[in-house]
Design a protein around this motif. Structure first.
Motif, PDB file in Angstrom:
ATOM      1  N   ARG A  20       6.477  -5.666 -10.242  1.00  0.00           N
ATOM      2  CA  ARG A  20       5.379  -6.558 -10.609  1.00  0.00           C
ATOM      3  C   ARG A  20       4.028  -6.006 -10.141  1.00  0.00           C
ATOM      4  NH1 ARG A  20       7.617 -11.654  -9.282  1.00  0.00           N
ATOM      5  NH2 ARG A  20       8.155 -12.017 -11.425  1.00  0.00           N
ATOM      6  N   LEU A  21       4.039  -5.163  -9.125  1.00  0.00           N
ATOM      7  CA  LEU A  21       2.806  -4.578  -8.599  1.00  0.00           C
ATOM      8  C   LEU A  21       2.233  -3.490  -9.514  1.00  0.00           C
ATOM      9  CD1 LEU A  21       3.861  -4.054  -4.874  1.00  0.00           C
ATOM     10  CD2 LEU A  21       2.401  -5.878  -5.784  1.00  0.00           C
ATOM     11  N   LEU A  22       3.072  -2.933 -10.370  1.00  0.00           N
ATOM     12  CA  LEU A  22       2.666  -1.785 -11.180  1.00  0.00           C
ATOM     13  C   LEU A  22       2.170  -2.182 -12.559  1.00  0.00           C
ATOM     14  CD1 LEU A  22       5.712   0.560 -10.447  1.00  0.00           C
ATOM     15  CD2 LEU A  22       3.433   0.685  -9.430  1.00  0.00           C
ATOM     16  N   PRO A  23       1.123  -1.522 -13.059  1.00  0.00           N
ATOM     17  CA  PRO A  23       0.738  -1.706 -14.459  1.00  0.00           C
ATOM     18  C   PRO A  23       1.862  -1.163 -15.354  1.00  0.00           C
ATOM     19  CG  PRO A  23      -0.984  -0.547 -13.242  1.00  0.00           C
ATOM     20  CD  PRO A  23       0.213  -0.639 -12.342  1.00  0.00           C
ATOM     21  N   LEU A  24       1.931  -1.629 -16.583  1.00  0.00           N
ATOM     22  CA  LEU A  24       3.016  -1.264 -17.489  1.00  0.00           C
ATOM     23  C   LEU A  24       3.136   0.247 -17.672  1.00  0.00           C
ATOM     24  CD1 LEU A  24       5.302  -2.347 -19.206  1.00  0.00           C
ATOM     25  CD2 LEU A  24       3.701  -2.596 -21.099  1.00  0.00           C
ATOM     26  N   ASP A  25       2.020   0.962 -17.796  1.00  0.00           N
ATOM     27  CA  ASP A  25       2.110   2.415 -17.989  1.00  0.00           C
ATOM     28  C   ASP A  25       2.685   3.114 -16.759  1.00  0.00           C
ATOM     29  OD1 ASP A  25      -0.329   1.786 -16.651  1.00  0.00           O
ATOM     30  OD2 ASP A  25      -1.171   3.722 -17.213  1.00  0.00           O
ATOM     31  N   GLU A  44       0.838  -1.212   0.000  1.00  0.00           N
ATOM     32  CA  GLU A  44       0.000   0.000   0.000  1.00  0.00           C
ATOM     33  C   GLU A  44       0.868   1.255   0.000  1.00  0.00           C
ATOM     34  OE1 GLU A  44      -3.124   0.625   2.881  1.00  0.00           O
ATOM     35  OE2 GLU A  44      -3.751  -1.468   2.673  1.00  0.00           O
ATOM     36  N   PHE A  45       1.890   1.247   0.840  1.00  0.00           N
ATOM     37  CA  PHE A  45       2.775   2.408   0.927  1.00  0.00           C
ATOM     38  C   PHE A  45       3.454   2.650  -0.418  1.00  0.00           C
ATOM     39  CE2 PHE A  45       6.956   4.284   1.557  1.00  0.00           C
ATOM     40  CZ  PHE A  45       6.613   5.464   2.191  1.00  0.00           C
ATOM     41  N   PHE A  46       4.016   1.600  -1.007  1.00  0.00           N
ATOM     42  CA  PHE A  46       4.718   1.735  -2.287  1.00  0.00           C
ATOM     43  C   PHE A  46       3.774   2.234  -3.381  1.00  0.00           C
ATOM     44  CE2 PHE A  46       6.131  -0.049  -6.362  1.00  0.00           C
ATOM     45  CZ  PHE A  46       7.366   0.568  -6.462  1.00  0.00           C
ATOM     46  N   LEU A  47       2.613   1.637  -3.471  1.00  0.00           N
ATOM     47  CA  LEU A  47       1.666   2.004  -4.525  1.00  0.00           C
ATOM     48  C   LEU A  47       1.101   3.411  -4.347  1.00  0.00           C
ATOM     49  CD1 LEU A  47      -0.178  -1.397  -4.920  1.00  0.00           C
ATOM     50  CD2 LEU A  47       1.486  -0.380  -6.497  1.00  0.00           C
ATOM     51  N   ALA A  48       1.082   3.910  -3.141  1.00  0.00           N
ATOM     52  CA  ALA A  48       0.570   5.258  -2.883  1.00  0.00           C
ATOM     53  C   ALA A  48       1.590   6.351  -3.183  1.00  0.00           C
ATOM     54  CB  ALA A  48       0.118   5.366  -1.426  1.00  0.00           C
ATOM     55  N   ARG A  49       2.825   5.977  -3.414  1.00  0.00           N
ATOM     56  CA  ARG A  49       3.869   6.954  -3.709  1.00  0.00           C
ATOM     57  C   ARG A  49       3.769   7.420  -5.154  1.00  0.00           C
ATOM     58  NH1 ARG A  49       3.342   6.461   0.650  1.00  0.00           N
ATOM     59  NH2 ARG A  49       2.964   8.658   0.339  1.00  0.00           N
ATOM     60  N   ALA A  50       4.248   8.605  -5.407  1.00  0.00           N
ATOM     61  CA  ALA A  50       4.336   9.139  -6.770  1.00  0.00           C
ATOM     62  C   ALA A  50       5.452   8.399  -7.512  1.00  0.00           C
ATOM     63  CB  ALA A  50       4.655  10.630  -6.717  1.00  0.00           C
ATOM     64  N   PRO A  51       5.413   8.374  -8.846  1.00  0.00           N
ATOM     65  CA  PRO A  51       6.449   7.664  -9.609  1.00  0.00           C
ATOM     66  C   PRO A  51       7.880   8.067  -9.236  1.00  0.00           C
ATOM     67  CG  PRO A  51       4.658   8.277 -11.062  1.00  0.00           C
ATOM     68  CD  PRO A  51       4.381   8.929  -9.731  1.00  0.00           C
ATOM     69  N   ARG A  52       8.109   9.331  -8.965  1.00  0.00           N
ATOM     70  CA  ARG A  52       9.464   9.776  -8.585  1.00  0.00           C
ATOM     71  C   ARG A  52       9.913   9.076  -7.294  1.00  0.00           C
ATOM     72  NH1 ARG A  52      12.128  14.001 -10.293  1.00  0.00           N
ATOM     73  NH2 ARG A  52      10.252  15.014 -11.061  1.00  0.00           N
ATOM     74  N   GLU A  53       9.027   9.004  -6.317  1.00  0.00           N
ATOM     75  CA  GLU A  53       9.355   8.343  -5.051  1.00  0.00           C
ATOM     76  C   GLU A  53       9.524   6.836  -5.246  1.00  0.00           C
ATOM     77  OE1 GLU A  53       7.188   9.970  -1.419  1.00  0.00           O
ATOM     78  OE2 GLU A  53       5.942  10.646  -3.114  1.00  0.00           O
ATOM     79  N   GLN A  54       8.684   6.231  -6.068  1.00  0.00           N
ATOM     80  CA  GLN A  54       8.820   4.803  -6.352  1.00  0.00           C
ATOM     81  C   GLN A  54      10.180   4.526  -6.985  1.00  0.00           C
ATOM     82  OE1 GLN A  54       5.282   4.324  -8.731  1.00  0.00           O
ATOM     83  NE2 GLN A  54       4.122   3.477  -7.018  1.00  0.00           N
ATOM     84  N   ALA A  55      10.596   5.388  -7.916  1.00  0.00           N
ATOM     85  CA  ALA A  55      11.903   5.215  -8.554  1.00  0.00           C
ATOM     86  C   ALA A  55      13.021   5.336  -7.529  1.00  0.00           C
ATOM     87  CB  ALA A  55      12.084   6.245  -9.670  1.00  0.00           C
ATOM     88  N   GLN A  56      12.917   6.309  -6.625  1.00  0.00           N
ATOM     89  CA  GLN A  56      13.938   6.477  -5.587  1.00  0.00           C
ATOM     90  C   GLN A  56      14.060   5.226  -4.727  1.00  0.00           C
ATOM     91  OE1 GLN A  56      12.406   9.949  -3.588  1.00  0.00           O
ATOM     92  NE2 GLN A  56      13.607  11.359  -4.844  1.00  0.00           N
ATOM     93  N   LEU A  57      12.938   4.607  -4.428  1.00  0.00           N
ATOM     94  CA  LEU A  57      12.962   3.389  -3.616  1.00  0.00           C
ATOM     95  C   LEU A  57      13.521   2.215  -4.407  1.00  0.00           C
ATOM     96  CD1 LEU A  57       9.469   3.718  -1.905  1.00  0.00           C
ATOM     97  CD2 LEU A  57      11.693   4.143  -0.853  1.00  0.00           C
ATOM     98  N   LEU A  58      13.086   2.065  -5.645  1.00  0.00           N
ATOM     99  CA  LEU A  58      13.496   0.911  -6.449  1.00  0.00           C
ATOM    100  C   LEU A  58      14.989   0.857  -6.702  1.00  0.00           C
ATOM    101  CD1 LEU A  58      10.606   0.731  -9.050  1.00  0.00           C
ATOM    102  CD2 LEU A  58      11.148  -0.971  -7.303  1.00  0.00           C
TER     103      LEU A  58
END
Length: 92
Positions: free
Chosen positions: A57-62, A30-44
């Motif tokens: 794997r949790l994210l849709p392709l777009d 939930e936390f990861f999916l609620a983040r903006a793409p920039r924050e998700q990239a920083q985490l990844l």
């Protein structure tokens, strides 16, 4: 949906990754999916490849494409290939 503690939201990416490991799996997702793409990239980009794969794997392709665009230039190619391979569109 539980609200994420404010200190976790404001923490630097490396501390957020450490905190995610301590959360129950559903709350971490939930936390990861609620983040903006920039924050998700920083985490990844902090995570090892196998862990990146699980989170991507949790994210849709777009949404994966949005995350790739926000990743540091040196990480984009690897994240893009990983995202495409998860979608069955790229085979190294």
């Amino acid at each position: 949906m539980k609200s994420t503690p404010a200190p976790l939201v404001r923490a630097p990416p490396d501390e957020r990754v450490d905190a995610l490991k301590l959360l129950p799996e559903d709350e971490a997702e939930e936390f990861f999916l609620a983040r903006a793409p920039r924050e998700q990239a920083q985490l990844l980009v902090i995570l090892p490849t196998l862990t990146r794969r699980a989170w991507l794997r949790l994210l849709p392709l777009d949404e994966t494409a949005d995350v790739v665009q926000h990743a540091p230039k040196e990480e984009r190619d690897g994240l893009l290939k990983l995202g495409l391979s998860l979608a069955g569109l790229f085979f190294p």
